[in-house]
Motif scaffolding. Structure first.
Motif, PDB file in Angstrom:
ATOM      1  N   MET A   1       0.886  -1.044  -0.149  1.00  0.00           N
ATOM      2  CA  MET A   1       0.130  -0.043  -0.083  1.00  0.00           C
ATOM      3  C   MET A   1       0.993   1.135   0.034  1.00  0.00           C
ATOM      4  SD  MET A   1      -3.019   0.843   2.320  1.00  0.00           S
ATOM      5  CE  MET A   1      -3.324   2.692   3.195  1.00  0.00           C
ATOM      6  N   VAL A   2       0.714   2.366  -0.813  1.00  0.00           N
ATOM      7  CA  VAL A   2       1.123   3.417  -0.867  1.00  0.00           C
ATOM      8  C   VAL A   2       0.770   4.357   0.252  1.00  0.00           C
ATOM      9  CG1 VAL A   2       1.469   5.823  -2.231  1.00  0.00           C
ATOM     10  CG2 VAL A   2       1.219   3.397  -3.267  1.00  0.00           C
ATOM     11  N   GLU A   3       1.578   5.005   0.805  1.00  0.00           N
ATOM     12  CA  GLU A   3       1.686   5.884   2.072  1.00  0.00           C
ATOM     13  C   GLU A   3       1.284   7.443   1.762  1.00  0.00           C
ATOM     14  OE1 GLU A   3       4.211   5.252   5.340  1.00  0.00           O
ATOM     15  OE2 GLU A   3       3.965   3.148   5.045  1.00  0.00           O
ATOM     16  N   ARG A   4       0.462   8.048   2.626  1.00  0.00           N
ATOM     17  CA  ARG A   4       0.315   9.335   2.509  1.00  0.00           C
ATOM     18  C   ARG A   4       1.515  10.247   2.787  1.00  0.00           C
ATOM     19  NH1 ARG A   4      -4.318  11.729   5.840  1.00  0.00           N
ATOM     20  NH2 ARG A   4      -3.209  10.888   7.429  1.00  0.00           N
ATOM     21  N   LEU A   5       1.698  11.291   2.219  1.00  0.00           N
ATOM     22  CA  LEU A   5       3.014  11.926   2.462  1.00  0.00           C
ATOM     23  C   LEU A   5       2.858  12.800   3.774  1.00  0.00           C
ATOM     24  CD1 LEU A   5       3.915  13.926  -0.736  1.00  0.00           C
ATOM     25  CD2 LEU A   5       4.919  11.925   0.079  1.00  0.00           C
ATOM     26  N   ASP A   6       3.867  12.947   4.589  1.00  0.00           N
ATOM     27  CA  ASP A   6       3.694  13.574   6.131  1.00  0.00           C
ATOM     28  C   ASP A   6       3.664  15.013   5.616  1.00  0.00           C
ATOM     29  OD1 ASP A   6       6.406  14.499   5.794  1.00  0.00           O
ATOM     30  OD2 ASP A   6       7.203  12.689   6.650  1.00  0.00           O
ATOM     31  N   ALA A   7       3.294  15.641   6.746  1.00  0.00           N
ATOM     32  CA  ALA A   7       3.436  17.171   6.533  1.00  0.00           C
ATOM     33  C   ALA A   7       4.426  17.933   5.879  1.00  0.00           C
ATOM     34  CB  ALA A   7       2.759  17.928   7.770  1.00  0.00           C
ATOM     35  N   ALA A   8       5.609  17.535   6.380  1.00  0.00           N
ATOM     36  CA  ALA A   8       6.845  18.134   5.864  1.00  0.00           C
ATOM     37  C   ALA A   8       7.132  17.785   4.369  1.00  0.00           C
ATOM     38  CB  ALA A   8       8.015  17.557   6.738  1.00  0.00           C
ATOM     39  N   ARG A   9       6.947  16.632   4.041  1.00  0.00           N
ATOM     40  CA  ARG A   9       7.115  16.297   2.587  1.00  0.00           C
ATOM     41  C   ARG A   9       6.024  16.802   1.605  1.00  0.00           C
ATOM     42  NH1 ARG A   9       7.607   9.990   2.144  1.00  0.00           N
ATOM     43  NH2 ARG A   9       7.993  10.596  -0.061  1.00  0.00           N
ATOM     44  N   LEU A  10       4.901  16.864   2.202  1.00  0.00           N
ATOM     45  CA  LEU A  10       3.622  17.553   1.498  1.00  0.00           C
ATOM     46  C   LEU A  10       4.131  19.120   1.235  1.00  0.00           C
ATOM     47  CD1 LEU A  10       0.970  17.217   0.238  1.00  0.00           C
ATOM     48  CD2 LEU A  10       0.076  17.694   2.353  1.00  0.00           C
TER      49      LEU A  10
END
Length: 98
Positions: A1-10
């Motif tokens: 499963m692909v993970e959502r980007l964390d706030a910093a990476r977003l």
């Protein structure tokens, strides 16, 4: 499963894609960009090229077309937000748009 980007990476991804804006819809973040073309034929041609790139990537945009405008919304539904798949597709779409 692909993970959502964390706030910093977003935040970095949004910074690196200045033509895209961050929106929240259906409870998940998404990247959104509106493209304008000379006419319907040019808009439809763009959509065909993006469709080929999306199919190759195995990741498909939510989008709409109204005459010479194409609105693209990218979000990874399985991740509940924006993932690297969305960033990669946004970069590919930008390259197609020129």
């Amino acid at each position: 499963m692909v993970e959502r980007l964390d706030a910093a990476r977003l935040a970095q991804a949004v910074h690196d894609l200045p033509a895209w804006r961050l929106e929240n819809g259906d409870g998940a973040d998404m990247l959104v960009r509106v493209f304008s073309f000379a006419d319907f034929s040019a808009a439809f041609g763009f959509m065909a090229r993006v469709a080929l790139a999306a199919e190759k990537a195995g990741h498909h945009p939510d989008w709409s077309n109204s005459y010479n405008k194409v609105t693209v919304r990218l979000s990874t539904h399985d991740a509940g937000g924006i993932s690297t798949r969305d960033i990669d597709l946004a970069q590919a779409i930008d390259a197609i748009a020129g």
